[in-house]
Design a protein around this motif. Structure first.
Motif, PDB file in Angstrom:
ATOM      1  N   LEU A  55      -7.436  -5.058   1.836  1.00 29.07           N
ATOM      2  CA  LEU A  55      -8.388  -5.157   2.761  1.00 29.07           C
ATOM      3  C   LEU A  55      -9.331  -6.457   2.930  1.00 29.07           C
ATOM      4  CD1 LEU A  55      -9.880  -1.459   2.671  1.00 29.07           C
ATOM      5  CD2 LEU A  55      -8.314  -2.052   4.401  1.00 29.07           C
ATOM      6  N   ASP A  57     -10.059 -10.282   3.417  1.00 26.98           N
ATOM      7  CA  ASP A  57      -9.626 -11.340   4.339  1.00 26.98           C
ATOM      8  C   ASP A  57      -9.217 -12.555   3.733  1.00 26.98           C
ATOM      9  OD1 ASP A  57      -9.670  -9.820   6.623  1.00 26.98           O
ATOM     10  OD2 ASP A  57     -11.684  -9.869   6.948  1.00 26.98           O
ATOM     11  N   ALA A 187      -6.472   2.874   6.154  1.00 19.47           N
ATOM     12  CA  ALA A 187      -7.198   1.523   6.419  1.00 19.47           C
ATOM     13  C   ALA A 187      -6.471   0.206   6.621  1.00 19.47           C
ATOM     14  CB  ALA A 187      -8.308   1.519   5.540  1.00 19.47           C
ATOM     15  N   ASN A 188      -5.745   0.167   5.555  1.00 14.78           N
ATOM     16  CA  ASN A 188      -4.759  -1.108   5.373  1.00 14.78           C
ATOM     17  C   ASN A 188      -3.806  -1.404   6.505  1.00 14.78           C
ATOM     18  OD1 ASN A 188      -4.821  -3.033   2.704  1.00 14.78           O
ATOM     19  ND2 ASN A 188      -5.512  -1.154   2.043  1.00 14.78           N
ATOM     20  N   ARG A 190      -4.240   0.054   9.725  1.00 17.20           N
ATOM     21  CA  ARG A 190      -5.015  -0.272  10.755  1.00 17.20           C
ATOM     22  C   ARG A 190      -5.262  -1.649  11.012  1.00 17.20           C
ATOM     23  NH1 ARG A 190      -9.235   4.942  11.590  1.00 17.20           N
ATOM     24  NH2 ARG A 190      -7.440   6.409  12.152  1.00 17.20           N
ATOM     25  N   LYS A 191      -5.767  -2.175   9.745  1.00 13.57           N
ATOM     26  CA  LYS A 191      -6.200  -3.771   9.561  1.00 13.57           C
ATOM     27  C   LYS A 191      -4.895  -4.635  10.010  1.00 13.57           C
ATOM     28  CE  LYS A 191      -7.827  -6.922   6.296  1.00 13.57           C
ATOM     29  NZ  LYS A 191      -8.810  -7.689   7.063  1.00 13.57           N
ATOM     30  N   LYS A 192      -3.804  -4.250   9.206  1.00 11.93           N
ATOM     31  CA  LYS A 192      -2.717  -5.049   9.708  1.00 11.93           C
ATOM     32  C   LYS A 192      -2.187  -4.927  11.128  1.00 11.93           C
ATOM     33  CE  LYS A 192      -2.431  -5.957   5.360  1.00 11.93           C
ATOM     34  NZ  LYS A 192      -2.672  -7.354   4.823  1.00 11.93           N
ATOM     35  N   SER A 194      -4.367  -4.578  13.753  1.00 13.94           N
ATOM     36  CA  SER A 194      -5.416  -5.021  14.696  1.00 13.94           C
ATOM     37  C   SER A 194      -5.036  -6.410  15.298  1.00 13.94           C
ATOM     38  CB  SER A 194      -6.714  -5.138  13.913  1.00 13.94           C
ATOM     39  OG  SER A 194      -6.637  -6.371  12.775  1.00 13.94           O
ATOM     40  N   ARG A 196      -6.688  -8.875  15.471  1.00 14.40           N
ATOM     41  CA  ARG A 196      -7.223 -10.084  14.801  1.00 14.40           C
ATOM     42  C   ARG A 196      -6.399 -10.391  13.766  1.00 14.40           C
ATOM     43  NH1 ARG A 196     -13.058 -10.469  11.661  1.00 14.40           N
ATOM     44  NH2 ARG A 196     -12.674 -12.661  10.644  1.00 14.40           N
ATOM     45  N   SER A 197      -5.627  -9.516  12.867  1.00 19.03           N
ATOM     46  CA  SER A 197      -4.843  -9.579  11.965  1.00 19.03           C
ATOM     47  C   SER A 197      -3.372 -10.288  12.533  1.00 19.03           C
ATOM     48  CB  SER A 197      -4.738  -8.306  11.314  1.00 19.03           C
ATOM     49  OG  SER A 197      -5.914  -7.896  10.484  1.00 19.03           O
TER      50      SER A 197
END
Length: 200
Positions: A55, A57, A187-188, A190-192, A194, A196-197
């Motif tokens: 998670l 950045d 969570a990981n 969703r972050k990947k 997103s 922005r990612s």
């Protein structure tokens, strides 16, 4: 928070919970602290740190937190091998003839695959320049979290609904690890995924 502080806070909280749940509220003798309790704390800490690394950045911080996760999980593996005897896990991992049960074998397989994947991730981390890429191996961290969730569920699912037997109603650490591992994997993911990612 720096990677060292993140690791220390995670390890201390995991260790305190294991002590309270198993030594103080439970019936595990203090003589089991050096191996049994530390084993539970390092397992929990390693899974949490693995998820937190994904998670982050900052690639440099991700690498450093990941190394702390590898250290905790490596120690967990060694301690587990010391504990893996029929006298400790009869009925859970071992049958009456001292051979593995199906569930025990699957749990150990998930754990072995997780350690193998962690070793691959660690080696890649060591051979990757600090600012080269925001992701070491795409999706491997999430796979490892799911393997951890499978590992602990196979070990402890029988006790997850026996609330009356939980010491002062504190849930088993396997249930906590399962929830955390699944939550961090989601969570990981969703972050990947997103925008922005994807733009990095």
């Amino acid at each position: 928070m720096t990677p060292i502080r993140t690791a220390l806070v995670t390890i201390i909280i995991s260790l305190l919970y294991a002590v309270i749940r198993y030594n103080i509220a439970g019936d595990v003798p203090w003589s089991q602290f050096p191996v049994f309790i530390i084993n539970k704390a390092t397992a929990c800490s390693g899974v949490i740190l693995l998820g937190l690394a994904g998670l982050n950045d900052s690639v440099e911080k991700r690498h450093r937190i990941g190394l702390f996760a590898s250290a905790c999980l490596g120690l967990h593996c060694l301690l587990s091998l010391m504990l893996l005897t029929p006298s400790n896990f009869e009925g859970k991992f071992f049958q009456a003839d001292n051979t593995f049960t199906t569930i025990g074998g699957l749990a150990l397989l998930c754990g072995a695959l997780g350690i193998l994947g962690q070793a691959v991730l660690w080696r890649r981390s060591m051979n990757t320049a600090p600012n080269s890429s925001p992701s070491l191996i795409n999706g491997l961290g999430r796979i490892l979290l799911l393997l951890a969730a499978a590992h602990v569920s196979l070990i402890g699912f029988r006790t997850w609904t026996q609330w009356s037997q939980w010491p002062v109603y504190l849930p088993p650490i396997t249930l906590i690890m399962f929830i955390i591992a699944i939550g961090l994997a989601v969570a990981n993911h969703r972050k990947k995924r997103s925008p922005r990612s994807q733009g990095h």
